[in-house]
Design a protein around this motif. Structure first.
Motif, mmCIF file in Angstrom:
data_model
loop_
_atom_site.group_PDB
_atom_site.id
_atom_site.type_symbol
_atom_site.label_atom_id
_atom_site.label_comp_id
_atom_site.label_asym_id
_atom_site.label_seq_id
_atom_site.Cartn_x
_atom_site.Cartn_y
_atom_site.Cartn_z
ATOM 1 N N ALA A 116 23.261 -37.725 38.544
ATOM 2 C CA ALA A 116 22.120 -36.957 38.678
ATOM 3 C C ALA A 116 22.667 -35.594 39.185
ATOM 4 C CB ALA A 116 21.118 -37.703 39.532
ATOM 5 N N ILE A 117 23.461 -35.592 40.407
ATOM 6 C CA ILE A 117 23.948 -34.285 41.035
ATOM 7 C C ILE A 117 24.641 -33.525 40.087
ATOM 8 C CG2 ILE A 117 24.879 -33.295 42.972
ATOM 9 C CD1 ILE A 117 23.585 -35.799 44.426
ATOM 10 N N ASP A 118 25.540 -34.219 39.230
ATOM 11 C CA ASP A 118 26.435 -33.535 38.258
ATOM 12 C C ASP A 118 25.478 -32.870 37.256
ATOM 13 O OD1 ASP A 118 28.804 -34.365 39.262
ATOM 14 O OD2 ASP A 118 29.163 -36.195 37.834
ATOM 15 N N ALA A 119 24.558 -33.329 36.650
ATOM 16 C CA ALA A 119 23.644 -32.843 35.893
ATOM 17 C C ALA A 119 23.038 -31.640 36.468
ATOM 18 C CB ALA A 119 22.409 -33.869 35.308
ATOM 19 N N HIS A 120 22.262 -31.710 37.856
ATOM 20 C CA HIS A 120 21.616 -30.626 38.582
ATOM 21 C C HIS A 120 22.431 -29.353 38.576
ATOM 22 C CE1 HIS A 120 18.079 -29.902 41.124
ATOM 23 N NE2 HIS A 120 18.345 -28.804 40.471
ATOM 24 N N ALA A 121 23.799 -29.727 39.010
ATOM 25 C CA ALA A 121 24.780 -28.505 39.483
ATOM 26 C C ALA A 121 25.248 -27.987 38.029
ATOM 27 C CB ALA A 121 26.181 -29.279 40.158
ATOM 28 N N ALA A 122 25.409 -28.851 36.979
ATOM 29 C CA ALA A 122 25.668 -28.095 35.736
ATOM 30 C C ALA A 122 24.377 -27.051 35.221
ATOM 31 C CB ALA A 122 26.052 -29.193 34.732
ATOM 32 N N HIS A 123 23.200 -27.592 35.419
ATOM 33 C CA HIS A 123 22.206 -26.782 35.205
ATOM 34 C C HIS A 123 22.194 -25.407 35.746
ATOM 35 C CE1 HIS A 123 17.842 -25.336 35.545
ATOM 36 N NE2 HIS A 123 17.974 -25.739 34.006
ATOM 37 N N ALA A 124 22.478 -25.502 37.190
ATOM 38 C CA ALA A 124 22.385 -24.378 38.146
ATOM 39 C C ALA A 124 23.542 -23.693 37.824
ATOM 40 C CB ALA A 124 22.383 -24.878 39.565
ATOM 41 N N ALA A 125 24.453 -23.888 37.261
ATOM 42 C CA ALA A 125 25.730 -23.094 36.744
ATOM 43 C C ALA A 125 25.455 -22.699 35.533
ATOM 44 C CB ALA A 125 26.853 -23.958 36.855
ATOM 45 N N GLY A 126 24.328 -23.092 34.669
ATOM 46 C CA GLY A 126 24.313 -22.433 33.315
ATOM 47 C C GLY A 126 25.204 -23.303 32.410
ATOM 48 N N LEU A 127 25.487 -24.420 32.629
ATOM 49 C CA LEU A 127 26.424 -25.337 31.466
ATOM 50 C C LEU A 127 25.497 -26.095 30.724
ATOM 51 C CD1 LEU A 127 29.587 -25.923 33.829
ATOM 52 C CD2 LEU A 127 29.105 -24.041 32.140
ATOM 53 N N VAL A 128 24.869 -25.674 29.522
ATOM 54 C CA VAL A 128 24.236 -26.456 29.140
ATOM 55 C C VAL A 128 24.799 -27.567 28.285
ATOM 56 C CG1 VAL A 128 22.588 -26.277 26.771
ATOM 57 C CG2 VAL A 128 22.976 -24.234 28.332
ATOM 58 N N ALA A 129 25.763 -27.730 27.827
ATOM 59 C CA ALA A 129 26.209 -28.909 27.143
ATOM 60 C C ALA A 129 26.407 -30.040 28.283
ATOM 61 C CB ALA A 129 27.299 -28.752 26.140
ATOM 62 N N GLN A 136 22.096 -37.510 30.582
ATOM 63 C CA GLN A 136 22.133 -38.652 29.677
ATOM 64 C C GLN A 136 22.770 -39.793 30.665
ATOM 65 O OE1 GLN A 136 23.747 -37.266 26.031
ATOM 66 N NE2 GLN A 136 21.663 -36.713 25.416
ATOM 67 N N ARG A 137 23.885 -39.411 31.096
ATOM 68 C CA ARG A 137 24.617 -40.492 32.140
ATOM 69 C C ARG A 137 23.877 -40.691 33.173
ATOM 70 N NH1 ARG A 137 28.942 -37.183 30.731
ATOM 71 N NH2 ARG A 137 28.927 -35.999 32.515
ATOM 72 N N ALA A 138 23.042 -39.693 33.706
ATOM 73 C CA ALA A 138 22.413 -39.966 35.180
ATOM 74 C C ALA A 138 21.133 -40.932 34.627
ATOM 75 C CB ALA A 138 21.683 -38.692 35.461
ATOM 76 N N ALA A 139 20.431 -40.704 33.521
ATOM 77 C CA ALA A 139 19.357 -41.567 33.172
ATOM 78 C C ALA A 139 19.841 -42.990 32.833
ATOM 79 C CB ALA A 139 18.550 -40.944 31.822
ATOM 80 N N VAL A 161 16.175 -33.012 38.783
ATOM 81 C CA VAL A 161 16.886 -32.352 37.739
ATOM 82 C C VAL A 161 16.355 -31.898 36.571
ATOM 83 C CG1 VAL A 161 18.892 -32.853 36.474
ATOM 84 C CG2 VAL A 161 18.471 -33.896 38.505
ATOM 85 N N PRO A 162 16.241 -30.886 36.302
ATOM 86 C CA PRO A 162 15.378 -30.264 34.913
ATOM 87 C C PRO A 162 16.057 -31.013 33.733
ATOM 88 C CG PRO A 162 16.257 -28.340 36.324
ATOM 89 C CD PRO A 162 16.882 -29.363 36.861
ATOM 90 N N THR A 163 15.237 -31.153 32.918
ATOM 91 C CA THR A 163 15.273 -32.216 31.780
ATOM 92 C C THR A 163 15.919 -31.043 30.785
ATOM 93 O OG1 THR A 163 13.136 -33.264 32.134
ATOM 94 C CG2 THR A 163 14.276 -33.437 29.801
ATOM 95 N N PRO A 164 16.922 -31.345 29.994
ATOM 96 C CA PRO A 164 17.707 -30.543 29.045
ATOM 97 C C PRO A 164 16.722 -30.478 27.835
ATOM 98 C CG PRO A 164 18.924 -32.591 29.399
ATOM 99 C CD PRO A 164 17.863 -32.735 30.281
#
Length: 164
Positions: A116-129, A136-139, A161-164
């Motif tokens: 979940a934190i990986d996903a949030h960090a990637a979102h905050a960093a603008g890494l869409v993929a 998906q891994r977090a869910a 975490v924002p939904t992709p």
């Protein structure tokens, strides 16, 4: 260690032998309050408090904690930096804690929290993929948590975490 007091008043002295207990107490209290704030909407003043608490907890754990305590503090820092939109630092912290947690036997709740934190960090960093994949891994990891109470605790973070 001594504490200063107002002029004319006796100063209090903290015995060095008590320092580890105080560090643990402050680390735990800062950690708990930070997670409380991280799981809800906040005012700008609470955002500052959140950031200060996460860093205070990490510092205190660095003084007396185990490697696991320090990595859990890094997990909190990554979550807080992501929550506050600090993408570069959130991503660096998330990658550090991911490397540690993924390399050891880790509880189901902690793996889900990591993703979940990986996903949030990637979102905050603008890494869409990367955000989409980590989300998906977090869910999936969240759904696999055996204990209902643990799942509910991790869901508080995952829901931020924002939904992709």
């Amino acid at each position: 260690m001594s504490e200063t007091s107002e002029p004319g008043r006796a100063s209090k002295t903290l015995d060095e032998a008590d320092a580890p207990a105080w560090h643990k107490r402050f680390a735990a209290r800062s950690n708990n309050r930070a997670w409380e704030l991280a799981s809800r909407d906040r005012t700008p003043a609470e955002d500052r408090e959140l950031l200060d608490l996460a860093h205070a907890s990490a510092w205190h754990w660095a003084q007396v904690g185990t490697e696991l305590n320090r990595m859990r503090a890094t997990l909190l820092l990554a979550a807080v930096h992501a929550e506050l939109g600090m993408g570069a630092s959130a991503l660096a912290l998330a990658r550090e804690m991911h490397g540690y947690l993924a390399a050891r036997a880790t509880d189901d709740w902690e793996l889900a929290m990591m993703h979940a934190i990986d996903a949030h960090a990637a979102h905050a960093a603008g890494l869409v993929a990367e955000h989409r994949q980590a989300y998906q891994r977090a869910a999936a990891a969240l759904a696999a948590i055996a204990d209902d109470e643990d799942r509910a605790v991790v869901a508080l973070t995952f829901d931020r975490v924002p939904t992709p």
